[in-house]
Design a protein around this motif. Structure first.
Motif, PDB file in Angstrom:
ATOM      1  N   GLN A   2       0.859  -1.189   0.000  1.00  0.00           N
ATOM      2  CA  GLN A   2       0.000   0.000   0.000  1.00  0.00           C
ATOM      3  C   GLN A   2       0.891   1.233   0.000  1.00  0.00           C
ATOM      4  OE1 GLN A   2      -2.602  -0.648   3.405  1.00  0.00           O
ATOM      5  NE2 GLN A   2      -4.241  -1.229   2.001  1.00  0.00           N
ATOM      6  N   LEU A   3       0.529   2.219  -0.813  1.00  0.00           N
ATOM      7  CA  LEU A   3       1.364   3.396  -1.007  1.00  0.00           C
ATOM      8  C   LEU A   3       0.576   4.656  -0.689  1.00  0.00           C
ATOM      9  CD1 LEU A   3       2.849   2.305  -4.458  1.00  0.00           C
ATOM     10  CD2 LEU A   3       3.891   2.015  -2.201  1.00  0.00           C
ATOM     11  N   VAL A   4       1.189   5.579   0.028  1.00  0.00           N
ATOM     12  CA  VAL A   4       0.551   6.843   0.386  1.00  0.00           C
ATOM     13  C   VAL A   4       1.518   7.985   0.104  1.00  0.00           C
ATOM     14  CG1 VAL A   4      -0.519   8.211   2.190  1.00  0.00           C
ATOM     15  CG2 VAL A   4      -0.842   5.725   2.166  1.00  0.00           C
ATOM     16  N   GLU A   5       1.138   8.860  -0.824  1.00  0.00           N
ATOM     17  CA  GLU A   5       1.963  10.010  -1.174  1.00  0.00           C
ATOM     18  C   GLU A   5       1.649  11.201  -0.281  1.00  0.00           C
ATOM     19  OE1 GLU A   5       0.761   8.093  -5.205  1.00  0.00           O
ATOM     20  OE2 GLU A   5      -0.154   8.554  -3.266  1.00  0.00           O
ATOM     21  N   SER A   6       2.626  12.068  -0.120  1.00  0.00           N
ATOM     22  CA  SER A   6       2.447  13.320   0.609  1.00  0.00           C
ATOM     23  C   SER A   6       3.472  14.316   0.104  1.00  0.00           C
ATOM     24  CB  SER A   6       2.585  13.110   2.117  1.00  0.00           C
ATOM     25  OG  SER A   6       3.885  12.644   2.435  1.00  0.00           O
ATOM     26  N   GLY A   7       3.271  15.591   0.495  1.00  0.00           N
ATOM     27  CA  GLY A   7       4.255  16.618   0.177  1.00  0.00           C
ATOM     28  C   GLY A   7       3.870  17.547  -0.951  1.00  0.00           C
ATOM     29  N   ARG A  26       6.458  -5.607   4.389  1.00  0.00           N
ATOM     30  CA  ARG A  26       7.845  -5.910   4.717  1.00  0.00           C
ATOM     31  C   ARG A  26       8.707  -6.114   3.495  1.00  0.00           C
ATOM     32  NH1 ARG A  26       6.874 -10.875   8.616  1.00  0.00           N
ATOM     33  NH2 ARG A  26       5.231 -11.223   7.061  1.00  0.00           N
ATOM     34  N   THR A  27       8.093  -6.225   2.309  1.00  0.00           N
ATOM     35  CA  THR A  27       8.880  -6.508   1.112  1.00  0.00           C
ATOM     36  C   THR A  27       9.183  -5.258   0.289  1.00  0.00           C
ATOM     37  OG1 THR A  27       6.871  -6.952  -0.163  1.00  0.00           O
ATOM     38  CG2 THR A  27       7.928  -8.825   0.948  1.00  0.00           C
ATOM     39  N   PHE A  28       8.984  -4.087   0.874  1.00  0.00           N
ATOM     40  CA  PHE A  28       9.175  -2.836   0.123  1.00  0.00           C
ATOM     41  C   PHE A  28      10.537  -2.781  -0.536  1.00  0.00           C
ATOM     42  CE2 PHE A  28       8.977   1.514  -1.069  1.00  0.00           C
ATOM     43  CZ  PHE A  28      10.199   2.082  -0.725  1.00  0.00           C
ATOM     44  N   PHE A  67      14.770  17.012 -11.204  1.00  0.00           N
ATOM     45  CA  PHE A  67      14.153  16.112 -10.224  1.00  0.00           C
ATOM     46  C   PHE A  67      15.136  15.015  -9.827  1.00  0.00           C
ATOM     47  CE2 PHE A  67       9.379  16.619 -11.570  1.00  0.00           C
ATOM     48  CZ  PHE A  67       9.529  17.998 -11.475  1.00  0.00           C
ATOM     49  N   THR A  68      15.012  14.551  -8.590  1.00  0.00           N
ATOM     50  CA  THR A  68      15.839  13.449  -8.099  1.00  0.00           C
ATOM     51  C   THR A  68      14.969  12.462  -7.341  1.00  0.00           C
ATOM     52  OG1 THR A  68      17.765  14.918  -7.865  1.00  0.00           O
ATOM     53  CG2 THR A  68      17.834  12.795  -6.720  1.00  0.00           C
ATOM     54  N   ILE A  69      15.014  11.208  -7.759  1.00  0.00           N
ATOM     55  CA  ILE A  69      14.298  10.154  -7.050  1.00  0.00           C
ATOM     56  C   ILE A  69      15.282   9.445  -6.129  1.00  0.00           C
ATOM     57  CG2 ILE A  69      14.685   8.469  -8.905  1.00  0.00           C
ATOM     58  CD1 ILE A  69      11.919   7.277  -8.239  1.00  0.00           C
ATOM     59  N   SER A  70      14.808   9.095  -4.940  1.00  0.00           N
ATOM     60  CA  SER A  70      15.646   8.388  -3.981  1.00  0.00           C
ATOM     61  C   SER A  70      14.747   7.528  -3.103  1.00  0.00           C
ATOM     62  CB  SER A  70      16.467   9.360  -3.126  1.00  0.00           C
ATOM     63  OG  SER A  70      15.613  10.200  -2.371  1.00  0.00           O
ATOM     64  N   ARG A  71      15.367   6.667  -2.318  1.00  0.00           N
ATOM     65  CA  ARG A  71      14.575   5.821  -1.432  1.00  0.00           C
ATOM     66  C   ARG A  71      15.349   5.535  -0.158  1.00  0.00           C
ATOM     67  NH1 ARG A  71      13.129   0.701  -4.700  1.00  0.00           N
ATOM     68  NH2 ARG A  71      12.154   0.032  -2.726  1.00  0.00           N
ATOM     69  N   ASP A  72      14.601   5.287   0.899  1.00  0.00           N
ATOM     70  CA  ASP A  72      15.156   4.887   2.186  1.00  0.00           C
ATOM     71  C   ASP A  72      14.425   3.608   2.581  1.00  0.00           C
ATOM     72  OD1 ASP A  72      15.871   4.490   4.821  1.00  0.00           O
ATOM     73  OD2 ASP A  72      15.860   6.608   5.318  1.00  0.00           O
ATOM     74  N   ASN A  73      15.053   2.472   2.354  1.00  0.00           N
ATOM     75  CA  ASN A  73      14.371   1.200   2.616  1.00  0.00           C
ATOM     76  C   ASN A  73      14.134   0.970   4.104  1.00  0.00           C
ATOM     77  OD1 ASN A  73      14.139   0.602  -0.083  1.00  0.00           O
ATOM     78  ND2 ASN A  73      15.987  -0.656  -0.146  1.00  0.00           N
ATOM     79  N   ALA A  74      14.953   1.568   4.939  1.00  0.00           N
ATOM     80  CA  ALA A  74      14.738   1.435   6.381  1.00  0.00           C
ATOM     81  C   ALA A  74      13.453   2.125   6.816  1.00  0.00           C
ATOM     82  CB  ALA A  74      15.923   2.009   7.141  1.00  0.00           C
ATOM     83  N   LYS A  75      13.056   3.137   6.063  1.00  0.00           N
ATOM     84  CA  LYS A  75      11.824   3.879   6.375  1.00  0.00           C
ATOM     85  C   LYS A  75      10.685   3.512   5.439  1.00  0.00           C
ATOM     86  CE  LYS A  75      14.207   7.916   8.281  1.00  0.00           C
ATOM     87  NZ  LYS A  75      14.394   9.390   8.195  1.00  0.00           N
ATOM     88  N   ASN A  76      10.905   2.552   4.542  1.00  0.00           N
ATOM     89  CA  ASN A  76       9.869   2.162   3.575  1.00  0.00           C
ATOM     90  C   ASN A  76       9.327   3.365   2.812  1.00  0.00           C
ATOM     91  OD1 ASN A  76      10.145  -0.475   4.387  1.00  0.00           O
ATOM     92  ND2 ASN A  76       8.000  -0.784   4.907  1.00  0.00           N
ATOM     93  N   THR A  77      10.216   4.231   2.363  1.00  0.00           N
ATOM     94  CA  THR A  77       9.789   5.475   1.734  1.00  0.00           C
ATOM     95  C   THR A  77      10.627   5.758   0.490  1.00  0.00           C
ATOM     96  OG1 THR A  77       9.118   6.378   3.881  1.00  0.00           O
ATOM     97  CG2 THR A  77       9.424   7.950   2.091  1.00  0.00           C
ATOM     98  N   VAL A  78       9.931   6.260  -0.525  1.00  0.00           N
ATOM     99  CA  VAL A  78      10.604   6.744  -1.724  1.00  0.00           C
ATOM    100  C   VAL A  78      10.293   8.235  -1.855  1.00  0.00           C
ATOM    101  CG1 VAL A  78       8.680   6.117  -3.242  1.00  0.00           C
ATOM    102  CG2 VAL A  78      10.977   6.345  -4.188  1.00  0.00           C
ATOM    103  N   CYS A  95       2.999   7.695  -6.916  1.00  0.00           N
ATOM    104  CA  CYS A  95       4.076   6.719  -6.829  1.00  0.00           C
ATOM    105  C   CYS A  95       3.496   5.335  -7.097  1.00  0.00           C
ATOM    106  CB  CYS A  95       4.791   6.761  -5.482  1.00  0.00           C
ATOM    107  SG  CYS A  95       3.828   6.169  -4.081  1.00  0.00           S
ATOM    108  N   ALA A  96       4.362   4.434  -7.538  1.00  0.00           N
ATOM    109  CA  ALA A  96       3.916   3.103  -7.926  1.00  0.00           C
ATOM    110  C   ALA A  96       5.048   2.107  -7.735  1.00  0.00           C
ATOM    111  CB  ALA A  96       3.447   3.106  -9.374  1.00  0.00           C
ATOM    112  N   ALA A  97       4.668   0.857  -7.579  1.00  0.00           N
ATOM    113  CA  ALA A  97       5.630  -0.221  -7.378  1.00  0.00           C
ATOM    114  C   ALA A  97       5.576  -1.197  -8.550  1.00  0.00           C
ATOM    115  CB  ALA A  97       5.333  -0.949  -6.069  1.00  0.00           C
ATOM    116  N   ALA A  98       6.742  -1.557  -9.030  1.00  0.00           N
ATOM    117  CA  ALA A  98       6.850  -2.479 -10.166  1.00  0.00           C
ATOM    118  C   ALA A  98       7.618  -3.724  -9.754  1.00  0.00           C
ATOM    119  CB  ALA A  98       7.561  -1.785 -11.320  1.00  0.00           C
ATOM    120  N   ARG A  99       7.522  -4.748 -10.560  1.00  0.00           N
ATOM    121  CA  ARG A  99       8.271  -5.978 -10.280  1.00  0.00           C
ATOM    122  C   ARG A  99       9.652  -5.945 -10.909  1.00  0.00           C
ATOM    123  NH1 ARG A  99       5.161  -9.947  -7.990  1.00  0.00           N
ATOM    124  NH2 ARG A  99       2.914  -9.530  -8.035  1.00  0.00           N
ATOM    125  N   TRP A 100       9.815  -5.120 -11.931  1.00  0.00           N
ATOM    126  CA  TRP A 100      11.071  -5.098 -12.672  1.00  0.00           C
ATOM    127  C   TRP A 100      11.558  -3.673 -12.828  1.00  0.00           C
ATOM    128  CZ3 TRP A 100      12.547  -9.923 -12.825  1.00  0.00           C
ATOM    129  CH2 TRP A 100      11.583 -10.936 -12.930  1.00  0.00           C
TER     130      TRP A 100
END
Length: 122
Positions: A2-7, A26-28, A67-78, A95-100
């Motif tokens: 489940q994804l929730v955008e903000s900002g 847990r698999t983010f 623009f710059t995309i980044s992620r923090d897996n410890a915080k489950n956030t992109v 935002c969206a999640a892909a398999r590849w």
């Protein structure tokens, strides 16, 4: 996932915003992530994507260098850091999640957030 955008919000041209996308599950860290945007009357378009560990990124030509995309897996956030914003960047950002990775097509993304509105005034 489940994804929730903000900002999102209202900003003047030349300004900056940082969007966040918080993910549940847990698999983010195993999911490549992407940002898309949709302006009124237009189709949803690819903005950027990032691989599972942040070591790979791809951008649309229209946002490259701003623009710059980044992620923090410890915080489950992109994140999407947006600088030097222009009125043409006005859109709902998803935002969206892909398999590849890398993937630019909406059809390759399995999970989507509800979107956050970015308005850039001239």
């Amino acid at each position: 996932v489940q994804l929730v955008e903000s900002g999102g919000g209202l900003v003047q041209a030349g300004g900056s915003l940082r969007l966040s996308c918080a993910a549940s599950g847990r698999t983010f860290s195993s999911w490549p992530m992407g940002w898309f945007r949709q302006s009124p009357g237009k189709e949803r378009e690819f903005v950027a994507c990032i691989n599972w560990n942040g070591g790979g990124t791809v951008y649309a030509d229209s946002v490259k260098g701003r623009f710059t995309i980044s992620r923090d897996n410890a915080k489950n956030t992109v994140y999407l850091q947006m600088n030097n914003l222009k009125p043409v960047d006005t859109a709902v950002y998803y935002c969206a999640a892909a398999r590849w990775y890398p993937r630019r097509s909406m059809n390759d993304y399995d999970y989507w957030g509800q979107g956050t509105l970015v308005t850039v005034s001239s």
